[in-house]
Design a protein around this motif. Sequence first.
Motif, short mmCIF file in Angstrom:
data_model
loop_
_atom_site.label_atom_id
_atom_site.label_comp_id
_atom_site.label_asym_id
_atom_site.label_seq_id
_atom_site.Cartn_x
_atom_site.Cartn_y
_atom_site.Cartn_z
N VAL A 47 0.85 -1.19 0.00
CA VAL A 47 0.00 0.00 0.00
C VAL A 47 0.89 1.24 0.00
CG1 VAL A 47 -1.79 1.27 1.23
CG2 VAL A 47 -1.80 -1.24 1.25
N ASP A 48 0.65 2.12 -0.93
CA ASP A 48 1.47 3.33 -1.07
C ASP A 48 1.23 4.30 0.10
OD1 ASP A 48 2.49 2.44 -3.52
OD2 ASP A 48 0.81 3.33 -4.64
N HIS A 49 2.35 4.78 0.65
CA HIS A 49 2.32 5.81 1.71
C HIS A 49 1.38 5.42 2.86
CE1 HIS A 49 4.56 8.33 -1.04
NE2 HIS A 49 3.58 8.26 -1.94
N VAL A 83 -1.80 1.03 -4.70
CA VAL A 83 -0.80 0.02 -4.38
C VAL A 83 0.25 -0.03 -5.48
CG1 VAL A 83 -2.41 -1.40 -3.06
CG2 VAL A 83 -2.11 -1.84 -5.50
N SER A 84 1.47 -0.37 -5.07
CA SER A 84 2.54 -0.66 -6.01
C SER A 84 2.75 -2.16 -6.03
CB SER A 84 3.83 0.05 -5.59
OG SER A 84 3.65 1.45 -5.58
N MET A 85 3.11 -2.70 -7.21
CA MET A 85 3.23 -4.14 -7.36
C MET A 85 4.54 -4.52 -8.03
SD MET A 85 -0.57 -5.37 -8.57
CE MET A 85 -2.01 -5.20 -7.52
N GLY A 86 5.14 -5.60 -7.51
CA GLY A 86 6.33 -6.19 -8.13
C GLY A 86 6.00 -7.60 -8.57
N ALA A 126 9.62 4.28 -9.42
CA ALA A 126 9.14 4.83 -10.69
C ALA A 126 7.91 5.71 -10.51
CB ALA A 126 8.82 3.69 -11.66
N GLY A 127 7.45 5.88 -9.26
CA GLY A 127 6.33 6.77 -9.02
C GLY A 127 5.15 6.17 -8.30
N ARG A 128 5.22 4.84 -7.96
CA ARG A 128 4.15 4.14 -7.24
C ARG A 128 2.89 4.00 -8.09
NH1 ARG A 128 5.88 4.00 -1.69
NH2 ARG A 128 7.55 5.50 -1.33
#
Length: 322
Positions: free
Chosen positions: A200-202, A285-288, A315-317
């Motif tokens: 979850v971003d931030h 959300v950011s995902m890998g 890369a900016g989320r």
Amino acid sequence: MTPASATNQPLTTEQLATQHILRGESENNLRWLLEHAQYETFAAGDVLLTPERDNHTLYLILSGRVQVRLDWQGHEALTFLDVGHCVGEMSIIERKRPSAIVVTDCVCQLLLIHEEVLWSLVERSGTLARNLLYMLSSRVRKDNLVIFESRQQQAISEQHSRIDALTGLFNRRWLESSLPRLATHAQSQQQPLCVIMLDVDHFKHYNDSHGHRAGDAALAALGHDLGDNIRPCDYAVRYGGEEFIVILPDTTVSDARIIAERLRELLRNMNILDQDGKPLPPITVSMGLAELKARQTMDTLIEAADVALYRAKHAGRDRVAL
């Protein structure tokens, strides 16, 4: 796998005639089998079958017992087979690699029947074919009962110790016990498997701004929507804190990318409500994304997904990265 020694005691047709698979077999065929099979002694811990290699031998247990295991992760053996049973026949019949690991549990005397010898004896005699069919049907019936009981126990166990209480998803304990098994199966069957790690971003800022209860509500909503929108064959896991993992069996990296993008868009548009039913701010959300490689371990697979996750953040989320 090397036999501990060749046995000094000759095997007789009388001994063979007592084995389940050879009951009712003619004296001539038993003598023929003794001429064409190998009679050997194995030490405890010798690996007879493994999904990692082809098998062309039926092992008939004359003394001792063997373990049947699903993996090497320290779990108890799935079952034990003792005198009169045989292993390896299914991989010969199906012409596929074994689906389980079979290892000797103690010193064992085994009759090794190569697949060419097995098929020749089947052609020479219908007795072996009939006995083999009976043994396989009995084993399937027993295995079905074991599976049924195991599933009942597994459901109870997972409900109490392998489910995350807040999100309703599998927890890290489940992941550590199940991902190695899923990876081993995928590698042995040469099937693709992908893992998505999402964060979850931030999230700290979300908690600080709206309170920890709001943060819990966001995680609970994420878990609910994530669990409801993956395929029946997939697995969603709360890895820890605001980090989650989605396991995608039998899925190529290109298909996994499409799934990840769909989930990312879904989660950024989901509704989050507080305890009073009032709306809370949305999250992103950011995902890998990582694909299982040959001989890759669970730790290195998750590490690869984690590295990809950091690329998404840098890369900016609110995006998916490989």
